[in-house]
Design an enzyme around this catalytic site. Structure first.
Site, PDB file in Angstrom:
ATOM      1  N   SER A  50       0.830  -1.206   0.000  1.00 35.70           N
ATOM      2  CA  SER A  50       0.000   0.000   0.000  1.00 35.70           C
ATOM      3  C   SER A  50       0.865   1.257   0.000  1.00 35.70           C
ATOM      4  CB  SER A  50      -0.904   0.022   1.237  1.00 35.70           C
ATOM      5  OG  SER A  50      -0.108   0.272   2.384  1.00 35.70           O
ATOM      6  N   ASP A  83      -1.280  -0.919  -3.784  1.00 32.87           N
ATOM      7  CA  ASP A  83      -2.612  -0.822  -3.179  1.00 32.87           C
ATOM      8  C   ASP A  83      -2.879   0.602  -2.675  1.00 32.87           C
ATOM      9  OD1 ASP A  83      -5.007  -1.974  -2.231  1.00 32.87           O
ATOM     10  OD2 ASP A  83      -4.135  -2.359  -0.248  1.00 32.87           O
ATOM     11  N   HIS A  84      -4.095   1.081  -2.888  1.00 28.98           N
ATOM     12  CA  HIS A  84      -4.538   2.387  -2.370  1.00 28.98           C
ATOM     13  C   HIS A  84      -3.569   3.518  -2.706  1.00 28.98           C
ATOM     14  CE1 HIS A  84      -8.158   1.332  -0.144  1.00 28.98           C
ATOM     15  NE2 HIS A  84      -7.548   0.259   0.306  1.00 28.98           N
ATOM     16  N   GLU A 135     -11.732   2.615  -7.093  1.00 28.52           N
ATOM     17  CA  GLU A 135     -12.717   2.491  -6.012  1.00 28.52           C
ATOM     18  C   GLU A 135     -13.808   3.529  -6.141  1.00 28.52           C
ATOM     19  OE1 GLU A 135     -11.214   1.762  -2.100  1.00 28.52           O
ATOM     20  OE2 GLU A 135     -12.647   3.126  -1.188  1.00 28.52           O
ATOM     21  N   HIS A 177     -12.316  -0.922   6.820  1.00 26.74           N
ATOM     22  CA  HIS A 177     -10.888  -1.244   6.963  1.00 26.74           C
ATOM     23  C   HIS A 177     -10.467  -1.423   8.429  1.00 26.74           C
ATOM     24  CE1 HIS A 177     -10.137   0.522   2.813  1.00 26.74           C
ATOM     25  NE2 HIS A 177      -9.466  -0.599   2.781  1.00 26.74           N
ATOM     26  N   HIS A 205     -12.588  -4.850  -0.183  1.00 26.65           N
ATOM     27  CA  HIS A 205     -11.566  -4.310   0.732  1.00 26.65           C
ATOM     28  C   HIS A 205     -12.025  -4.543   2.167  1.00 26.65           C
ATOM     29  CE1 HIS A 205      -8.723  -1.898  -1.846  1.00 26.65           C
ATOM     30  NE2 HIS A 205      -9.584  -2.389  -2.716  1.00 26.65           N
ATOM     31  N   GLY A 206     -11.089  -4.390   3.094  1.00 25.73           N
ATOM     32  CA  GLY A 206     -11.456  -4.529   4.502  1.00 25.73           C
ATOM     33  C   GLY A 206     -11.961  -5.924   4.837  1.00 25.73           C
ATOM     34  N   ASN A 227      -9.245  -8.568  -0.436  1.00 25.09           N
ATOM     35  CA  ASN A 227      -8.091  -7.905   0.183  1.00 25.09           C
ATOM     36  C   ASN A 227      -8.075  -8.108   1.701  1.00 25.09           C
ATOM     37  OD1 ASN A 227      -7.706  -6.857  -2.358  1.00 25.09           O
ATOM     38  ND2 ASN A 227      -7.679  -4.721  -1.718  1.00 25.09           N
ATOM     39  N   THR A 230      -5.187  -6.547   7.898  1.00 25.14           N
ATOM     40  CA  THR A 230      -5.162  -6.491   9.364  1.00 25.14           C
ATOM     41  C   THR A 230      -5.173  -7.886   9.999  1.00 25.14           C
ATOM     42  OG1 THR A 230      -6.322  -4.384   9.252  1.00 25.14           O
ATOM     43  CG2 THR A 230      -6.401  -5.556  11.363  1.00 25.14           C
TER      44      THR A 230
END
Ligand code: G3H
Ligand code: ZN
Length: 282
Positions: A50, A83-84, A135, A177, A205-206, A227, A230
């Site tokens: 990211s 990413d992002h 996104e 997220h 995501h998240g 994705n 965490t």
């Protein structure tokens, strides 16, 4: 097995109604663990870096080269994804290094501005054969600016894909997220509506906040790229914490990062089949 285009991995998964695990890398040990887990499961995988992780390392080139090297040495197809990314210059740098895809995240911008900026990035990436994810409808949880109630509207999503030419779309369907509990409530009907309306693969995501059986069902309803960041960090850190607690005299970093890496590899090997299972109901 060579570094594999993200588009090839995702296209194969779509035609088999399967999911693709996309896991975030911070330390080199993450990349090693994710590839070891994917090899154990016999599945392709996406390694993601990211923009935040790049900032942590102070630049893309050293960590990007390391992740690409891990991917090139893998025994299963591995893609490397930025990413992002919010900065077009960082996208350019990733393309130059050989990344196989990027996510350009202009989701905080107004719709028209998001379309304009994304279309520009798509044109440049496609000229280099690089796959682009974007996104629409910001996935909640980053910096507390959005609640998990954010939703992507199917008609707007289809129009956004047509206007930008993106290869995949990250959509807001109930995840948030950086959740440390796996109890997010996904909107499965919306996933099915988005699948029907949007002509490119959908990205969740998240996904750390989503329970195993709901990940399986999300794939079945139409999500493809899943994705996860965490959750793997939790697994890694729990193992490190245990090692340090068991031996307060540890000095050699390999003695606690090694168990973190091994635990992460085992969790990736366990999770990848979850994305390729089939369920009948929640
Ligand atoms: O782009 C990466 C992710 O969306 C991962 O989110 O940390 O909540 O799993 P997570
Ligand atoms: Zn994300």
């Amino acid at each position: 097995m060579p570094l594999t285009p993200t588009g090839d991995i995702v296209r194969t998964a779509v035609s088999a109604n399967q999911g693709v695990g996309a896991f975030n890398v911070i330390q080199l040990e993450h990349a090693e663990a994710i590839v070891t887990g994917a090899e154990a499961a016999g599945c392709p995988v996406v390694l993601q870096l990211s923009e935040n992780a790049v900032r942590y390392h102070g630049g893309l080139a050293p960590v990007g080269a390391a992740v690409l090297a891990v991917a090139r040495a893998a025994a299963v197809p591995v893609a490397v994804h930025l990413d992002h990314a919010t900065m077009p210059e960082l996208v350019e740098e990733a393309v130059g290094l050989g990344f196989t895809s990027v996510m350009f995240d202009a989701s905080v911008l107004e719709y028209e501005e998001n379309v304009r900026a994304t279309a520009e990035v798509v044109a440049r990436c496609h000229a280099a054969d690089v796959w682009v994810e974007a996104e629409l409808g910001e996935v909640g949880g980053k910096d507390g600016v959005h609640a998990p109630g954010a939703r992507t509207e199917p008609g707007e999503a289809a129009a956004f894909v047509a206007a930008t030419g993106v290869d995949a779309l990250a959509v807001a369907v109930g995840t948030s997220h950086a959740m440390t509990t796996r109890d997010a409530e996904l909107d499965f009907d919306l996933i099915a509506e988005l699948r029907a309306a949007v002509p490119v693969p959908l990205v969740l995501h998240g996904s750390s906040g989503v329970a195993d059986e709901h990940l399986t069902l999300a794939v079945e309803r139409g999500m493809t790229k899943i994705n996860i960041a965490t959750h793997l960090n939790q697994v890694f850190t729990d193992a490190v914490r245990r090692s340090l607690a068991e031996n307060g005299d540890l000095v050699d970093t390999r003695r606690y990062l090694g168990p973190g890496r091994a635990a992460t590899a085992a969790e990736v090997a366990r999770l990848l089949p979850v994305l390729n299972a089939s369920v009948l109901a929640v």
